[in-house]
Scaffold this motif. Structure first.
Motif, PDB file in Angstrom:
ATOM      1  N   LEU A 178       0.828  -1.208   0.000  1.00 47.92           N
ATOM      2  CA  LEU A 178       0.000   0.000   0.000  1.00 47.92           C
ATOM      3  C   LEU A 178       0.858   1.251   0.000  1.00 47.92           C
ATOM      4  CD1 LEU A 178      -2.935  -0.680   2.418  1.00 47.92           C
ATOM      5  CD2 LEU A 178      -3.096   0.393   0.201  1.00 47.92           C
ATOM      6  N   MET A 179       1.938   1.175   0.774  1.00 52.36           N
ATOM      7  CA  MET A 179       2.839   2.307   0.906  1.00 52.36           C
ATOM      8  C   MET A 179       3.543   2.591  -0.414  1.00 52.36           C
ATOM      9  SD  MET A 179       3.682   3.828   3.763  1.00 52.36           S
ATOM     10  CE  MET A 179       4.999   4.560   4.669  1.00 52.36           C
ATOM     11  N   LEU A 180       3.982   1.526  -1.087  1.00 51.15           N
ATOM     12  CA  LEU A 180       4.820   1.726  -2.273  1.00 51.15           C
ATOM     13  C   LEU A 180       4.030   1.807  -3.568  1.00 51.15           C
ATOM     14  CD1 LEU A 180       7.850  -0.524  -1.362  1.00 51.15           C
ATOM     15  CD2 LEU A 180       7.704   1.945  -1.327  1.00 51.15           C
ATOM     16  N   GLY A 181       2.788   1.364  -3.548  1.00 57.68           N
ATOM     17  CA  GLY A 181       1.952   1.536  -4.728  1.00 57.68           C
ATOM     18  C   GLY A 181       2.245   0.553  -5.840  1.00 57.68           C
ATOM     19  N   ASN A 221       3.877   0.831  -8.805  1.00 56.54           N
ATOM     20  CA  ASN A 221       5.077   0.824  -9.638  1.00 56.54           C
ATOM     21  C   ASN A 221       6.292   0.189  -8.972  1.00 56.54           C
ATOM     22  OD1 ASN A 221       4.097   1.781 -11.981  1.00 56.54           O
ATOM     23  ND2 ASN A 221       4.924   3.841 -11.811  1.00 56.54           N
ATOM     24  N   ALA A 222       6.145  -0.195  -7.700  1.00 62.39           N
ATOM     25  CA  ALA A 222       7.292  -0.753  -6.984  1.00 62.39           C
ATOM     26  C   ALA A 222       7.416  -2.249  -7.283  1.00 62.39           C
ATOM     27  CB  ALA A 222       7.123  -0.536  -5.495  1.00 62.39           C
ATOM     28  N   GLN A 282      11.277  -4.781  -3.705  1.00 62.40           N
ATOM     29  CA  GLN A 282      11.240  -3.572  -2.880  1.00 62.40           C
ATOM     30  C   GLN A 282      10.214  -3.685  -1.770  1.00 62.40           C
ATOM     31  OE1 GLN A 282      10.922  -0.489  -5.939  1.00 62.40           O
ATOM     32  NE2 GLN A 282      11.538   0.861  -4.279  1.00 62.40           N
ATOM     33  N   LEU A 319      11.582  -5.743   0.893  1.00 67.71           N
ATOM     34  CA  LEU A 319      12.556  -4.980   1.676  1.00 67.71           C
ATOM     35  C   LEU A 319      11.848  -4.127   2.727  1.00 67.71           C
ATOM     36  CD1 LEU A 319      15.627  -4.074   1.787  1.00 67.71           C
ATOM     37  CD2 LEU A 319      14.912  -2.132   0.393  1.00 67.71           C
ATOM     38  N   GLN A 333      11.892  -4.125   6.829  1.00 63.94           N
ATOM     39  CA  GLN A 333      12.149  -2.935   7.640  1.00 63.94           C
ATOM     40  C   GLN A 333      11.023  -2.682   8.649  1.00 63.94           C
ATOM     41  OE1 GLN A 333      12.841   0.448   5.095  1.00 63.94           O
ATOM     42  NE2 GLN A 333      14.702  -0.413   4.205  1.00 63.94           N
ATOM     43  N   ALA A 362       9.544   8.420  -0.627  1.00 68.56           N
ATOM     44  CA  ALA A 362       9.367   7.152   0.088  1.00 68.56           C
ATOM     45  C   ALA A 362       7.921   6.708   0.177  1.00 68.56           C
ATOM     46  CB  ALA A 362       9.967   7.259   1.496  1.00 68.56           C
ATOM     47  N   ALA A 382       3.993   6.088  -2.380  1.00 70.17           N
ATOM     48  CA  ALA A 382       3.282   6.273  -3.634  1.00 70.17           C
ATOM     49  C   ALA A 382       2.046   7.142  -3.477  1.00 70.17           C
ATOM     50  CB  ALA A 382       2.872   4.914  -4.197  1.00 70.17           C
ATOM     51  N   GLU A 389      20.428   0.087  -3.165  1.00 70.18           N
ATOM     52  CA  GLU A 389      19.952  -1.248  -2.812  1.00 70.18           C
ATOM     53  C   GLU A 389      18.827  -1.189  -1.778  1.00 70.18           C
ATOM     54  OE1 GLU A 389      22.146  -5.063  -1.058  1.00 70.18           O
ATOM     55  OE2 GLU A 389      23.368  -3.836  -2.406  1.00 70.18           O
ATOM     56  N   ASN A 390      18.947  -0.253  -0.820  1.00 71.98           N
ATOM     57  CA  ASN A 390      17.957  -0.179   0.250  1.00 71.98           C
ATOM     58  C   ASN A 390      16.853   0.832  -0.031  1.00 71.98           C
ATOM     59  OD1 ASN A 390      19.040  -2.126   1.915  1.00 71.98           O
ATOM     60  ND2 ASN A 390      20.558  -0.687   2.715  1.00 71.98           N
ATOM     61  N   SER A 391      16.735   1.214  -1.281  1.00 70.67           N
ATOM     62  CA  SER A 391      15.759   2.248  -1.620  1.00 70.67           C
ATOM     63  C   SER A 391      14.335   1.752  -1.452  1.00 70.67           C
ATOM     64  CB  SER A 391      15.974   2.681  -3.062  1.00 70.67           C
ATOM     65  OG  SER A 391      14.829   3.337  -3.543  1.00 70.67           O
ATOM     66  N   VAL A 392      13.509   2.563  -0.802  1.00 73.89           N
ATOM     67  CA  VAL A 392      12.076   2.271  -0.755  1.00 73.89           C
ATOM     68  C   VAL A 392      11.333   3.336  -1.544  1.00 73.89           C
ATOM     69  CG1 VAL A 392      12.019   0.899   1.340  1.00 73.89           C
ATOM     70  CG2 VAL A 392      11.914   3.378   1.510  1.00 73.89           C
ATOM     71  N   ASN A 393      11.992   3.869  -2.561  1.00 75.71           N
ATOM     72  CA  ASN A 393      11.340   4.822  -3.449  1.00 75.71           C
ATOM     73  C   ASN A 393      10.279   4.088  -4.251  1.00 75.71           C
ATOM     74  OD1 ASN A 393      10.857   6.564  -5.827  1.00 75.71           O
ATOM     75  ND2 ASN A 393      12.500   7.785  -4.928  1.00 75.71           N
ATOM     76  N   ALA A 394       9.060   4.647  -4.254  1.00 72.51           N
ATOM     77  CA  ALA A 394       7.946   3.961  -4.905  1.00 72.51           C
ATOM     78  C   ALA A 394       8.114   3.907  -6.417  1.00 72.51           C
ATOM     79  CB  ALA A 394       6.632   4.646  -4.545  1.00 72.51           C
ATOM     80  N   GLN A 395       8.963   4.775  -6.976  1.00 72.29           N
ATOM     81  CA  GLN A 395       9.193   4.768  -8.426  1.00 72.29           C
ATOM     82  C   GLN A 395      10.652   4.449  -8.708  1.00 72.29           C
ATOM     83  OE1 GLN A 395       6.523   5.027 -10.111  1.00 72.29           O
ATOM     84  NE2 GLN A 395       5.141   6.045  -8.683  1.00 72.29           N
ATOM     85  N   LYS A 396      11.192   3.478  -7.993  1.00 71.80           N
ATOM     86  CA  LYS A 396      12.604   3.139  -8.144  1.00 71.80           C
ATOM     87  C   LYS A 396      12.946   2.865  -9.607  1.00 71.80           C
ATOM     88  CE  LYS A 396      16.103   0.080  -6.201  1.00 71.80           C
ATOM     89  NZ  LYS A 396      16.341  -1.166  -5.460  1.00 71.80           N
ATOM     90  N   TRP A 432       9.432  14.069 -11.656  1.00 71.22           N
ATOM     91  CA  TRP A 432       8.458  13.412 -10.760  1.00 71.22           C
ATOM     92  C   TRP A 432       8.730  13.822  -9.307  1.00 71.22           C
ATOM     93  CZ3 TRP A 432       5.524   8.427 -11.406  1.00 71.22           C
ATOM     94  CH2 TRP A 432       5.238   8.154 -12.747  1.00 71.22           C
ATOM     95  N   GLU A 446      -0.588   7.554 -13.051  1.00 73.56           N
ATOM     96  CA  GLU A 446       0.803   7.944 -13.314  1.00 73.56           C
ATOM     97  C   GLU A 446       0.884   8.563 -14.699  1.00 73.56           C
ATOM     98  OE1 GLU A 446       0.340   5.043 -11.709  1.00 73.56           O
ATOM     99  OE2 GLU A 446       1.416   5.504  -9.842  1.00 73.56           O
TER     100      GLU A 446
END
Lengths: 315, 493
Positions: A37-40, A42-43, A47, A50, A54, B43, B45, B118-125, B159, B402
């Motif tokens: 839900l948090m990442l939506g 496109n993740a 991820q 991961l 966490q 961090a 979406a 590697e530890n990225s929690v970016n929603a649009q990695k 973005w 998007e």
């Protein structure tokens, strides 16, 4: 009295333990992943994995339950998945709105309901009784969001006496904060008052049929004094029971009113946490509410003993 | 003595408010239906994060403008090598973060490396995956080398997920966002409101507003009285519904209908029988009456689409005529596919008005050709799990918000379960092309393939309905990205 108290306390503690297991398991079963839900959309799955790691979501179930329960015992409610701040802080922020609101609403409702109940019971069967109970019936039947919106349109949009909603915080001053709570409190109190006045009336009428009331009247005591001194006191047990239930409801079951007035109360916190699968917030708030209900019931049980001395001695 | 102080204070307040009354207002309260889960655009979406912070508090190397164009932001200018792989950005000087630290090339390297790390929690990695290296040339120059040329790279850097953050504050941005924008974060009363105030250290054109408050109003029925009473002066993303008519007639407010990047589709599980048959999907496309659907689900405000592309985009082609509304044709196709009497299927609907109402209409339209849909309402969390992750669905209705996201159809294992090598080839080529004319041509090809394959039911582009005080100027009409850019907003007087 001590035995009575002890028994009540034990029942309360057992309720808490059972509730904690049920709450935890129910939320485990509900589908949905807070990390996704948090990442939506496109993740990548990696991820999401991961983030789950966490968040501590990948620990075994039993371990997580014990960890959470141990925290609760130390009054540590854990950390929110979505907000990533301590749940205790979130609850505190919401309680400063919900608690005063519940207290004001309950006080209002009691101040209206008891006199109306007394009035109707004393004039049982007369036109004024019928009118009062018809009004109460409308109060029970009226949808509260509709009534709340009506209040907003009259007092905020048209008369501009109070804000349409929102809460400025107690730091903005006592008066602005109270002003924001007036309409929600009225919207909450009226339906509760309607229920409570009917209960009060019914309880009074039952008591008024008792022998000791007839005796009191026969010895020449005026009706008003009979009502206040003998009848009301004996009719208090069902009234207190309902008030206890109402307080618990007013504290957390007010999501609809909170939405209409966009108040940051406990109800909305839980609702939002459920939609975002912020499980730890839901679990902790629900446990807090269970604890409050248990506590309120305990207080009500004890107050029975206060209004009815027989309960103090009878085992 | 104390009394004197009170009187003086009262006089000062009276004076201050009277001067304020003479000049134009400099504060704005905006209502928004959803609260952001936190305040770090890199961090999460949730659109609500960008709706508060994008362009206001945080800035990127580039930014997206009102018409969806790419504009320079923290990068003043750039050069692209001939092979299209190396971008050299010249950074703006004199830029400060809100905590007083300087912005320079190190922050850019940090932000981009963090987003793709590697530890990225970016929603649009995925946006950052094509980056090979990020080098600091000097404090005001950054060189980014890509693994292969990428035509949309400058757009991607605009973005919200690509904003520049400082290493000192990156970890605490969720609670206390520190950016370089014209507004700095002041306060977040959770469940209630987020307040931004003017940042005096801002590098760009001075802004007109001193204070902006985003108030969380979940219910449209509550948002309207808030607007009418003057508590809130703008509702930039108004939820479609009956309340709109009430405000439309009122001259004190402007109602602005704009476009979004939200392609609303009847998502179809392309690998699940009978939807794996082209003729079945074509039959569904013929059975859908977009006009009736748009009237019912968006109050007539949506724009019909025939493929997965936004109508305001220059590369858009109108493909709504590919499979026109034709019940007889639809029945014919269904018969040819081997389902003369139709079939039963499920339609899972997320908790948004356009999906729930649109779902009812689509179900009744498909019933006309014998497809009997069982409607299953689901929560978002449920939708993400069942439909998106587990692909346990037949049909669903959802808006893909998007920007420029036609490439999702080339993704392996995406929930549409669509796999067409010819389409993938077009997208691969698109990624390697920087020339605008060629890109437009490729985008058109891509749209055509999806329309012909009837991958999903292509329904409508979601409208953006904004309502604000008639004296407020400068709010975005359209929504090329989900943001409430307040930099040009002012009160007319």
């Amino acid at each position: 009295m001590t035995a009575y108290l002890l028994k009540r306390l034990l029942i309360g503690a057992a309720t808490l333990v059972v509730a904690s297991v049920v709450v935890f398991l129910v939320l485990e079963v509900v589908p949905g992943d807070p990390a996704r839900l948090m990442l939506g959309m496109n993740a990548s799955d990696a991820q999401v994995e991961l983030l789950r790691e966490q968040m501590g979501l990948n620990q075994p179930l039993v371990w997580r339950y014990l960890d959470w329960a141990r925290g609760l015992l130390q009054l540590d409610f854990g950390k929110s998945y979505t907000y990533s701040v301590p749940v205790a802080d979130l609850i505190k922020e919401r309680l400063v709105v919900s608690l005063p609101l519940a207290v004001i609403a309950l006080a209002l409702s009691t101040l209206i309901a008891i006199p109306v109940g007394l009035f109707a019971a004393a004039r049982r069967g007369k036109a004024s009784d019928t009118a009062a109970m018809a009004a109460a019936q409308i109060g029970v039947a009226m949808p509260n969001f509709w009534f709340a919106l009506l209040l907003v349109y009259v007092f905020a949009v048209w008369l501009r006496l109070v804000p349409a909603g929102g809460f400025p915080g107690w730091s903005a001053g006592i008066w602005p904060a109270l002003k924001a709570l007036i309409l929600p409190a009225v919207a909450l109190a009226l339906p509760q008052a309607a229920i409570l006045s009917r209960v009060t009336r019914a309880a009074l009428i039952e008591v008024l049929g008792e022998d000791y009331i007839r005796t009191a009247r026969a010895k020449g005591m005026p009706m008003r004094a009979v009502l206040w001194r003998h009848a009301l006191r004996n009719a208090m047990i069902p009234v207190l029971t309902i008030m206890g239930l109402q307080f618990a409801f007013l504290l957390a079951g007010t999501i609809i009113i909170e939405n209409v007035f966009y108040l940051p109360g406990l109800g909305r916190l839980v609702f939002q946490a459920i939609t975002q699968r912020d499980l730890i917030v839901v679990e902790s708030v629900v446990m807090l509410l269970v604890a409050i209900v248990v506590l309120v019931n305990l207080v009500v049980d004890l107050s029975y003993a206060l209004v009815d001395p027989r309960l103090r001695t009878r085992q | 003595m104390k009394q004197w102080k009170t009187i003086l204070a009262a006089a000062a307040i009276a004076l201050a408010s009277s001067t304020a009354a003479m000049a134009a207002r400099t504060d704005l309260v905006l209502g928004m239906p959803l609260e952001p889960p936190h305040l770090d655009p890199t961090a999460g979406a949730a659109a609500a994060i960008d709706e508060v912070l994008y362009a206001n508090v945080f800035e990127g190397l580039t930014r997206i403008g009102q018409r969806g164009e790419v504009l320079p932001d923290l990068a003043e200018s750039w050069t692209i090598s001939d092979d299209g792989k190396t971008y050299t950005f010249k950074l703006r000087s004199g830029v400060k973060f809100h905590d007083g630290t300087d912005f320079n090339a190190d922050d850019v390297k940090f932000s981009l490396d963090r987003a793709r790390g590697e530890n990225s929690v970016n929603a649009q990695k995925g946006l950052f995956a094509p980056i090979d290296t990020v080098e600091v040339v000097d404090p005001s120059t950054v060189k980014v080398t890509l693994k292969n040329p990428l035509g949309s790279f400058l757009y991607n850097l605009g973005w919200g997920d690509a904003v520049i953050v400082a290493p000192e504050s990156a970890e605490t941005n969720k609670e206390k966002p520190i950016g370089t924008g014209p507004f700095k974060f002041q306060n977040w009363a959770k469940g209630s409101a987020i307040t931004l105030v003017k940042a005096d250290s801002y590098w760009g054109d001075p802004i007109a507003l001193d204070r902006a408050e985003f108030r969380i109003i979940p219910d449209a029925a509550a948002a309207v009285p808030a607007l009418l009473s003057g508590d809130v002066q703008a509702l930039p993303n108004f939820q479609l519904g009956d309340a709109l008519a009430q405000v439309r007639a009122d001259p004190r407010f402007k109602v602005v209908i704009g476009t979004t990047e939200g392609e609303t589709v009847l998502a179809t599980n392309n690998k699940k029988p009978p939807f794996d048959k082209l003729k079945v999907r074509q039959a569904i496309a013929h059975a859908i009456d977009r006009k009736a659907l748009i009237d019912g689900a968006t109050g007539g405000l949506g724009t019909p689409i025939g493929s997965h592309f936004a109508p305001h985009n220059p590369a858009y082609v109108d493909l709504t005529g590919t499979y026109p509304h034709d019940i007889a044709k639809a029945k014919e196709l269904l018969k040819e596919a081997g389902y003369p009497d139709g079939f039963k299927a499920t339609l899972k609907l997320p908790p948004v008005g356009y999906a729930r109402q649109g779902g009812e209409i689509v179900a009744s339209q498909l019933r006309e050709i014998g497809i009997d849909l069982q409607i299953i309402p689901v929560e978002w969390a449920d939708w993400l799990k069942q439909v998106f992750t587990d692909k346990d669905y037949d049909l669903s209705i959802v808006s893909h918000t998007e920007p420029n996201d036609i490439d999702i159809y080339a993704r392996k294992d995406y929930y549409f379960n669509y796999d067409n090598p010819a389409f993938n080839k077009v997208i691969d080529e698109l990624n390697l092309t920087s020339d605008e004319a060629k890109r437009t041509e490729l985008y058109k090809q891509a749209q055509k393939i999806l329309a012909d394959d009837a991958v999903n039911g292509f329904l409508f582009e979601l409208p953006k309905v904004g309502i604000w005080d008639a004296k407020v100027e400068g709010l975005w009409e359209n929504s090329p990205i989900q943001a409430n850019d307040l930099t040009k907003v002012k009160w007319a007087d």
